[in-house]
Design an enzyme around this catalytic site. Structure first.
Site, mmCIF file in Angstrom:
data_model
loop_
_atom_site.group_PDB
_atom_site.id
_atom_site.type_symbol
_atom_site.label_atom_id
_atom_site.label_comp_id
_atom_site.label_asym_id
_atom_site.label_seq_id
_atom_site.Cartn_x
_atom_site.Cartn_y
_atom_site.Cartn_z
ATOM 1 N N SER A 90 15.189 10.490 12.349
ATOM 2 C CA SER A 90 15.679 9.219 12.304
ATOM 3 C C SER A 90 17.026 8.517 12.747
ATOM 4 O O SER A 90 17.628 9.166 11.361
ATOM 5 C CB SER A 90 14.451 7.988 12.152
ATOM 6 N N TYR A 148 9.794 4.785 4.812
ATOM 7 C CA TYR A 148 9.931 5.707 6.022
ATOM 8 C C TYR A 148 11.602 6.569 5.632
ATOM 9 O O TYR A 148 11.752 7.522 6.375
ATOM 10 C CB TYR A 148 10.111 4.448 7.291
#
Length: 246
Positions: free
Chosen positions: A137, A150
């Site tokens: 990501s 995350y």
């Protein structure tokens, strides 16, 4: 005519977390490129439905359970390509984040990639070739408030990718990662519909818009093709330029 260096026809691929969203788009791209694709999901019904639509095989197992991973990988059969895409998000400030939720995010986003790759890699190493692509990501590089678990998981996944390169590269296995920026999916729908957040994404991204899931397919096809046989341990940001500017 496509160049033969990009030919991946006939290769078998497993894409984790591919019943919807980014994973499904990546699986569909591999199918269209001629791969034998095995879809995966934890929800057996959801992944079976996706597989029926795409005309692919499927397996269902919990990517955080080592024994279930071993059984699922064996069911998928020998693999030329592994795409570790399974992941979750949990939005909560760090001071309010429970230990259970921290572990759940890390287990799903990071430990799962280790478990699945560990089950797949021995055969790749023995054969002397294989492609592993982890879906990281933009948050592997840039942090935002409220998504600490995350971001930590995706940062860890970037370093796990490099570790796979260091250990399995000498055996002919390439491990790289795709790091998407802000993409419009079912999981980000609330953010897309948030006028303030949507405006921030559009202003912050040089491309001036959210990404479309199909725009990740080209990067994946390159990384799993012979064209990328000398590309290893790299994190490829597909983010409309967001990580390149201040």
């Amino acid at each position: 005519m496509s160049h033969p260096v990009f030919d991946i026809g006939g290769r078998r691929a497993l894409v984790t977390g591919s019943s919807r969203g980014i994973g499904r788009a990546l699986a569909q791209g591999l199918l269209e490129a001629g791969c034998d694709v095995v879809l995966h999901g934890r929800d057996a019904g959801a992944v079976e439905s996706a597989a029926a639509v795409l005309g692919a095989r499927h397996v269902a197992f919990d990517v955080t359970d080592a024994a279930a991973v071993a059984r699922g990988v064996a069911q998928a059969g020998p693999l030329d390509i592994l795409v570790n895409n399974a992941g979750i998000q949990h939005r909560r400030p760090l001071l309010e984040l429970s230990e259970d939720d921290w572990r759940r995010v890390l287990d799903t986003n990071l430990t799962s990639a280790f478990l699945v790759a560990r089950a797949v890699a021995p055969e790749m190493v023995a054969r002397g070739r294989g492609k592993i692509v982890n879906v990281a990501s933009l948050q592997a590089r840039l942090a935002r408030p409220g998504i600490g678990a995350y971001a930590a998981s995706k940062g860890g996944l970037a370093m796990l990718t490099r570790s796979m390169c260091a250990e399995w590269g000498p055996a002919g296995v390439q491990a790289n990662a795709i790091a998407p920026g802000y993409f419009a999916t079912d999981l980000t729908r609330a953010l897309v519909e948030d006028v303030r957040f949507d405006g921030w994404v559009r202003e912050r991204t040089p491309a001036g818009r959210w990404g479309r899931v199909e725009e990740l397919v080209g990067t994946l096809l390159f990384l799993v093709s012979p064209a990328a046989d000398y590309v290893n341990g790299q994190i490829v940001y597909v983010d409309g330029g967001m990580s390149a500017v201040v």
